[in-house]
Structures are given as C-alpha cells and as structure tokens.
Motif scaffolding. Structure first.
Motif, short mmCIF file in Angstrom:
data_model
loop_
_atom_site.label_atom_id
_atom_site.label_comp_id
_atom_site.label_asym_id
_atom_site.label_seq_id
_atom_site.Cartn_x
_atom_site.Cartn_y
_atom_site.Cartn_z
N ALA A 166 57.76 -3.85 99.35
CA ALA A 166 57.48 -2.70 98.49
C ALA A 166 58.14 -1.45 99.05
N ALA A 167 58.05 -1.27 100.39
CA ALA A 167 58.67 -0.08 100.99
C ALA A 167 60.17 -0.08 100.74
N ALA A 168 60.80 -1.27 100.90
CA ALA A 168 62.24 -1.36 100.68
C ALA A 168 62.59 -1.08 99.23
N LEU A 169 61.76 -1.60 98.29
CA LEU A 169 62.05 -1.39 96.87
C LEU A 169 61.87 0.08 96.49
N ILE A 170 60.89 0.73 97.13
CA ILE A 170 60.71 2.17 96.84
C ILE A 170 61.92 2.95 97.31
N ALA A 171 62.42 2.58 98.51
CA ALA A 171 63.63 3.26 98.99
C ALA A 171 64.80 3.03 98.05
N ALA A 172 64.90 1.81 97.49
CA ALA A 172 66.05 1.51 96.63
C ALA A 172 65.93 2.18 95.28
N THR A 173 64.69 2.22 94.71
CA THR A 173 64.57 2.74 93.35
C THR A 173 64.47 4.26 93.31
N SER A 214 61.17 13.43 88.61
CA SER A 214 62.15 12.48 88.09
C SER A 214 62.18 11.19 88.91
N LEU A 215 61.55 11.18 90.07
CA LEU A 215 61.52 9.97 90.89
C LEU A 215 60.30 9.15 90.51
N ALA A 216 60.52 8.04 89.84
CA ALA A 216 59.41 7.21 89.40
C ALA A 216 59.49 5.84 90.08
N VAL A 217 58.39 5.41 90.66
CA VAL A 217 58.34 4.09 91.28
C VAL A 217 57.85 3.10 90.23
N PRO A 218 58.55 1.98 90.00
CA PRO A 218 58.10 1.01 89.00
C PRO A 218 56.72 0.45 89.35
N LEU A 219 55.98 0.10 88.30
CA LEU A 219 54.59 -0.35 88.46
C LEU A 219 54.50 -1.59 89.33
N VAL A 220 55.46 -2.51 89.17
CA VAL A 220 55.37 -3.77 89.91
C VAL A 220 55.54 -3.53 91.41
N VAL A 221 56.29 -2.49 91.77
CA VAL A 221 56.46 -2.17 93.19
C VAL A 221 55.15 -1.64 93.77
N LYS A 222 54.46 -0.81 92.97
CA LYS A 222 53.15 -0.32 93.41
C LYS A 222 52.19 -1.49 93.61
N VAL A 255 45.37 3.80 100.26
CA VAL A 255 46.43 3.25 99.43
C VAL A 255 46.23 3.65 97.97
N ILE A 256 44.97 3.93 97.57
CA ILE A 256 44.74 4.43 96.21
C ILE A 256 45.44 5.78 96.05
N GLU A 257 45.26 6.64 97.05
CA GLU A 257 45.92 7.96 96.98
C GLU A 257 47.43 7.79 96.95
N VAL A 258 47.94 6.89 97.82
CA VAL A 258 49.39 6.71 97.89
C VAL A 258 49.94 6.26 96.54
N VAL A 259 49.24 5.28 95.91
CA VAL A 259 49.74 4.76 94.64
C VAL A 259 49.68 5.83 93.55
N LEU A 260 48.64 6.69 93.60
CA LEU A 260 48.57 7.75 92.59
C LEU A 260 49.64 8.81 92.83
N VAL A 261 49.96 9.03 94.10
CA VAL A 261 50.89 10.11 94.43
C VAL A 261 52.32 9.74 94.11
N ILE A 262 52.72 8.52 94.47
CA ILE A 262 54.14 8.17 94.33
C ILE A 262 54.48 7.84 92.87
N PHE A 300 60.63 -11.20 86.95
CA PHE A 300 60.84 -11.00 85.52
C PHE A 300 61.09 -9.54 85.18
N SER A 301 60.58 -8.62 86.01
CA SER A 301 60.79 -7.21 85.71
C SER A 301 62.10 -6.70 86.28
N LEU A 302 62.91 -7.57 86.87
CA LEU A 302 64.25 -7.18 87.30
C LEU A 302 65.09 -6.91 86.05
#
Lengths: 220, 147
Positions: free
Chosen positions: A139-146, A160-168, A213-220, B33-35
């Motif tokens: 998840a950390a790597a995907l956040i850095a990438a997205t 404008s920086l949005a983390v996809p839901l599946v990464v959260k 982690v609740i706070e982190v997910v709400l913040v990012i 699937f979300s890729l």
C-alpha cells in the motif's frame, strides 16, 4: 492547508528531513495514552497468577522468572515507543515501519512465555504479522506511485492528490494483520500467559494503531 | 446460529492464518481488477537507471563535496543534502571498478554507498528499520537460549 484534517489543526510540526512528525489534538491524545502506558510498563510488577485446586486448600502460584520478566518488560517498552512513533508520524512509509515494529514487539511479548500453547499461538500470530507486511508495504508503494509523495501533510493539503480506495483497503488490511493480537481467536491462549501489564501493552498498542489508521485513511 | 458456527471455526488458532491469507487474496484480486491505477508522473524521488554505472540505482551523480540538486519534499529541512552523494571505502572502490553491481551489495558490506535520500532526508526510516531487525534478533536469541 487547503483541506481540513479530521484530527484537528496540528499544534506543532517536528521536522526530520522529509518526514514531518505532527502533533494534532488527535495524535497528541493517542501519543499521551501510549506514553502513560509505557510508564506503567516500566514501573509495574507483573501479576502473579494463582490457581486454586478444586475441593481443597492447595493452590499453585505461577512464578515469572526474572529473565522472562526482564525480556517481556523490554519488549513492552519497545512496543510502547513504537506505538508512540506510529501515533505522531506524518509520513506514510515511516508509519508502516512503526506498525510492523509494533507487530513484532507484540510477538515478542507473548513469545517469551514458556508455555507450549502460548508459544504455538504466538507462532501463528507471528506468521500473520509476517504476511501482513505484503499488503502494508504494498500500500505504501502504491501510494507513492499514484500520488508521487509519501507525506501525509502534502496529501491532505493538496486536494488533487487522491489515493484509490483499494490502496486504502490494502493499508487497513496490513495494519489489521500486524495489530491482530487482541482480536485474535487464540486470545485465551495468549492471554493465559501470566504477567498482566505486558500483555495489556499488546492490546493497547493494537487499539492505538487501529485508531491511528482510521485517521490516516481519512486524511490521505 | 451462523455466528456460533463462525466463532467455532475461528476459535481454533490454527485457522487464523488461512483466514487472513484468504482476506489478503480476496483484496489482491480486487486490486488486480481495479488496475490500471493512475500513475503520478511527477514523482518525489525519481529514479534514473544507468546500466553502465556500478552505483546503479544509487548513483545520484555529481562530484564529491560540491552540492548537487536533489529533489526533496521539504528542501528547507535538509539544507546539507546533496553534498556527499557517495562515499566508497577502498574495498567498495575496488568492487565498483571491477564489477557493475556495487549498488546491489549496499547492505552486504560495510562502508558502501551513502544514499542522500535514504540517509539524509529520510533518516528516521533508517533508524526504525534496524530497530525492527534488532527486535527480531532479540526475540530469536531469547527463544534460542531459553526456549
């Protein structure tokens, strides 16, 4: 700061290079909780369990040996420091590192007990904590990438920086695996271990990382 | 009824690993699937791969003791970044001159590469990482001696 942080406006921000440690009302309260409990673990003596033999006057007193006490206290204190770090860090990769430190300290607290059932349970929990690092660091790597950044301050101040839901979801699942101890089905096995303040440290640290982690997910 | 049955299954602590693995697998399938997830072009720590450099991928370039520009999140917090992009001991120097793979041996021998981003701007990470290792060693040695 464009968007609001649900944890409140930080009182002050401590800078470690690119890693900002921020003390907002939410993180400060969790930090103080972890600090107080760490102090308890430092000064408290372990509980001495007594088993009464049914139908008689005899009882077994379970002794905690000095070496075991020292090791478990060390692990509990390390766990307290790791939770304190996880509570206030403002960097996502740093957060995942602190979470995995909490996980391995929890394994250490219970693994020191010389009881077959307890050690079996600790082993299973250790494997869960080990495999939870895959979704956690993934998840950390995907956040850095997205989003191109790892700083939570950047992520909440830049809309404008949005983390996809599946990464959260991956991040939350990783934290669940690391901090599973109190929700663990083998709770009775692990908590049969004598030495109350140290085992409670393992519950408390898991509770704290879930709250954080609740706070982190709400913040990012 | 169903809750009773579920709690009976998960009360066996040998089941916790398969259940967690199942949850992870499920979520990974959802993730696949979300890729494709959007890739943010402007990365904070850009990596350039130069296959001819033995310090690859830690080669930040620049002559020693002359500050080069390194991309950071908060440049004002690490004013000294970019001065020492690499420090090689004689052994590392020898390896860098004879093989192409010094960058991959960064953890395998002492006195290798000082990565500016790793050790300067993200120093807290490098503190926490060895702490995890030390705790793991402490548990392992305790179990080995007393267990």
């Amino acid at each position: 700061m464009g968007m609001d942080n649900p944890g409140g406006i930080p009182y002050f921000i401590l800078e470690f290079g690119d890693e900002l440690v921020y003390f907002s009302p939410y993180t400060v309260s969790l930090f103080i909780l972890a600090l107080v409990f760490t102090l308890f673990a430092v000064i408290a003596k372990p509980e001495r369990q007594v088993d009464i033999v049914f139908g008689g006057d005899a009882f077994y007193a379970k002794e905690t040996s000095l070496a075991e006490l020292k090791f478990r206290r060390f692990m509990a204190i390390a766990c307290g420091f790791a939770s304190m770090g996880a509570m206030v860090t403002g960097d996502l990769f740093n957060f995942t590192l602190f979470i995995s430190l909490v996980g391995i300290c929890n394994v250490g607290i219970v693994a020191a007990v010389k009881n077959r059932h307890v050690q079996n349970a600790a082993y299973q929990y250790g494997i869960v904590a080990l495999s939870a690092t895959v979704p956690l660091f993934g998840a950390a790597a995907l956040i850095a990438a997205t989003t191109g950044t790892l700083s939570m301050v950047e992520l909440w101040s830049n809309a404008s920086l949005a983390v996809p839901l599946v990464v959260k979801a991956l991040l939350v699942l990783g934290v669940m695996g690391e901090g599973m101890a109190p929700f663990y089905a083998a709770k009775a096995e692990m908590f049969r271990a004598p030495g109350a303040p140290y085992v409670i440290m393992c519950s408390l640290s898991s509770l704290l990382i879930f709250l954080r982690v609740i706070e982190v997910v709400l913040v990012i | 009824m169903i809750i009773q049955r579920i709690s009976r299954i998960i009360s066996n602590y040998e089941m916790i690993m398969p259940i967690f693995a199942g949850a992870v697998t499920l979520l990974f399938v959802v993730a696949i699937f979300s890729l494709p997830l959007p890739y943010y072009e402007e990365q904070l720590y850009p990596k350039t791969y130069d296959p001819t450099s033995p310090l690859n991928p830690y080669d930040r370039g620049g002559p020693p003791f002359i500050q080069i520009d390194i991309k950071e999140q908060y440049p004002e917090n690490s004013p000294m970044a970019g001065y020492v992009t690499s420090y090689l001991t004689p052994f590392s120097w020898y390896m860098a001159n004879t093989t192409l793979y010094l960058g991959t041996t960064i953890v395998a021998h002492p006195g290798g590469i000082l990565d500016e981003i790793l050790y300067n701007t993200r120093g807290l990470d490098t503190v926490v990482e060895p702490t995890i290792l030390f705790i793991a060693f402490a548990i392992a040695s305790y179990l080995y001696r007393k267990g």
